[in-house]
Scaffold this motif. Structure first.
Motif, PDB file in Angstrom:
ATOM      1  N   HIS A 147      57.104  21.618  69.837  1.00  0.00           N
ATOM      2  CA  HIS A 147      55.689  21.249  69.954  1.00  0.00           C
ATOM      3  C   HIS A 147      54.850  22.142  69.048  1.00  0.00           C
ATOM      4  O   HIS A 147      54.819  23.358  69.231  1.00  0.00           O
ATOM      5  N   HIS A 149      51.345  22.017  65.763  1.00  0.00           N
ATOM      6  CA  HIS A 149      50.286  21.272  65.062  1.00  0.00           C
ATOM      7  C   HIS A 149      49.933  21.917  63.721  1.00  0.00           C
ATOM      8  O   HIS A 149      50.126  23.115  63.527  1.00  0.00           O
ATOM      9  N   HIS A 179      48.621  15.461  66.614  1.00  0.00           N
ATOM     10  CA  HIS A 179      48.000  14.531  67.571  1.00  0.00           C
ATOM     11  C   HIS A 179      47.798  13.153  66.938  1.00  0.00           C
ATOM     12  O   HIS A 179      47.088  13.024  65.930  1.00  0.00           O
ATOM     13  N   GLU A 203      52.229  13.910  69.044  1.00  0.00           N
ATOM     14  CA  GLU A 203      51.713  14.152  70.399  1.00  0.00           C
ATOM     15  C   GLU A 203      50.693  13.063  70.687  1.00  0.00           C
ATOM     16  O   GLU A 203      49.603  13.042  70.102  1.00  0.00           O
ATOM     17  N   ASP A 312      53.358  24.843  71.357  1.00  0.00           N
ATOM     18  CA  ASP A 312      52.074  24.184  71.085  1.00  0.00           C
ATOM     19  C   ASP A 312      51.286  25.005  70.074  1.00  0.00           C
ATOM     20  O   ASP A 312      50.066  25.129  70.166  1.00  0.00           O
ATOM     21  N   HIS A 314      49.244  26.303  67.011  1.00  0.00           N
ATOM     22  CA  HIS A 314      48.216  25.714  66.136  1.00  0.00           C
ATOM     23  C   HIS A 314      47.918  26.616  64.944  1.00  0.00           C
ATOM     24  O   HIS A 314      47.121  26.284  64.077  1.00  0.00           O
TER      25      HIS A 314
END
Ligand SMILES: [Zn+2]
Ligand SMILES: [Zn+2]
Length: 449
Positions: A147, A149, A179, A203, A312, A314
């Motif tokens: 996961h 981004h 996303h 996602e 997650d 970023h």
């Protein structure tokens, strides 16, 4: 050719997909779309409004750039802004939706949306991304992140920086899951090497929960509307061969993280095969302890559900963050083998300690984490390494801690269990004295013979 739209959003317009349709003539070469809205957020509010665009040609979705400060889209046959996919500008009705992910009180947002269509475009060179390759390594335990981004959504770095960081973290594999778009997937896959298998996904970021489609090769309709339910979304993802994970189900919600907690009643967990029990920093806003307890509840309801972790990420991690990783037993370091291992639950999640967990029946059959063992009695065997000497090792049966002891830096233990005296699934946890989780196995399930 120019189309101009404007309007206002009040608080009640939150969680809406507001369509703005325009016609693209045959021969169009470049599309430029720009959204401006004021104010960006109420004065003094802890978080701003969160408003994104998603673009649809006459046939399919062309991407989104979720929650990015730059909401300008330039798209031609050969190039596109991050978050969007290049390709022919088919003539017909296109629609740009304004997705109102978060509106802070009192609302009262004024926006303008401008669409420019050019019939002659500057020459663009489409970036050519050739998939990289990763040499076979055979069966083994592989550490990976599921996961993350980039600038293709709300990340703070580009795809190359995301991959360089995964290499620095010493991962064997990494999934990039921007996303509501797959625009970053060709690039991330191009960086695969023998040292790091780089994989794509998406996602699906709805207003009432997020989920991962790991290995997704194409854009998926992520919006729950007009009878398109979350169950239908999960079915589409699974039918396409991707792996579906409910993400951060117990995250704090509006206004801090609008849409982050999982609210789909029919998907508790419904047909979901997996749930992310450790999202980001263990002690962060995803409230991971609640996610583990929810996962245990779902196991007790009879769901054979896989537990995963995801950083997650970023941007660069801060020193204070302690994300969990997935340590997966796979037949090879390949996309197919990693996805198979995830489906089988052949993994544990950890921020450091190594864990092995297996079961043996009186007839000599064995099972590993994620497996079902058909037996009324079994020997459960756990082994741990690279742990902190002070951490506790816990055996959990049916959600209840049935053994807990200081495990030392490494060690092993065998428990004899019978199905009639104990619930039918078992996990091993490693926790610090303050209760924080450092490692958790997937369950071993005992089934009556
Ligand atoms: Zn999310
Ligand atoms: Zn995310």
């Amino acid at each position: 050719m120019h189309f101009a739209f404007n309007g206002t959003f009040i608080l009640d317009d939150m969680h809406n997909h507001v369509p703005h349709a325009f016609t693209v003539p045959a021969g169009a070469q470049q599309l430029t779309i720009h959204l401006d809205f004021e104010p960006k957020g109420p004065e003094g509010a802890e978080v701003p409004h969160e408003i994104s665009l998603s673009l649809f040609d006459p046939v399919t979705g062309r991407g989104a750039r979720h929650n990015n400060a730059d909401q300008t889209i330039v798209i031609t046959a050969d190039s596109a802004s991050p978050g969007y996919t290049p390709g022919p500008l088919q003539p017909g009705t296109w629609t740009v939706f304004i997705d109102t992910h978060r509106i802070m009180p009192p609302g009262d947002i004024r926006y303008t949306l401008d669409v420019d269509i050019a019939m002659d475009a500057p020459e663009f060179q489409r970036p050519q991304f050739t998939p990289g390759s990763t040499a076979a390594r055979g069966p083994g335990w592989y550490r990976g992140d599921l996961h993350g981004h980039t600038l293709h959504s709300d990340g703070r770095w580009d795809v190359a920086e995301f991959v360089a960081d995964a290499r620095r973290r010493g991962l064997d594999f990494v999934f990039l899951t921007d996303h509501n778009t797959v625009s970053s997937v060709p690039e991330v896959r191009s960086y695969a090497s023998d040292a790091l298998l780089t994989l794509g996904g998406i996602e699906l970021t709805t207003f009432y929960g997020h989920c991962l489609a790991l290995g997704a090769q194409r854009w998926h309709e992520w919006r729950v509307r007009d009878g398109h339910t979350m169950t239908a979304i999960a079915r589409e993802v699974l039918d396409a061969g991707a792996f579906y994970v409910i993400a951060h189900p117990t995250s704090i919600g509006y206004p801090r993280c609008s849409g982050c907690p999982w609210h789909y009643e029919e998907m508790m967990p419904g047909i979901a095969p997996a749930v992310e029990v450790w999202n980001g920093d263990w002690a962060g806003e995803s409230q991971n302890e609640q996610a583990v307890q929810l996962y245990y509840q779902w196991l007790n309801q009879g769901h054979q559900l896989v537990a995963t972790a995801g950083s997650d990420i970023h941007g660069p991690l801060s020193a204070a963050e302690r994300p969990g990783y997935n340590v997966v037993y796979a037949a090879d370091l390949s996309e197919a083998a990693i996805l198979d291992a995830l489906r089988a639950g052949h993994l544990y999640v950890s921020s450091g300690p190594k864990l092995a967990f297996s079961a043996t029946s009186p007839r000599g059959e064995t099972a590993m984490m994620g497996d079902v063992l058909v037996a009324d009695r079994a020997d459960l065997h756990a082994r741990w390494e690279a742990s902190d000497p002070a951490y506790a090792v816990r055996l959990v049966a049916g959600g209840v801690v049935v053994d807990s002891f200081t495990g030392g830096a490494h060690g092993e233990k065998t428990w004899q269990v019978t199905r009639d005296t104990m619930p039918a699934w078992y996990t091993v946890e490693i926790r610090a004295a303050d209760g924080q989780l450092h490692a958790l196995t997937n369950p071993i399930f005992l089934q009556g013979s």
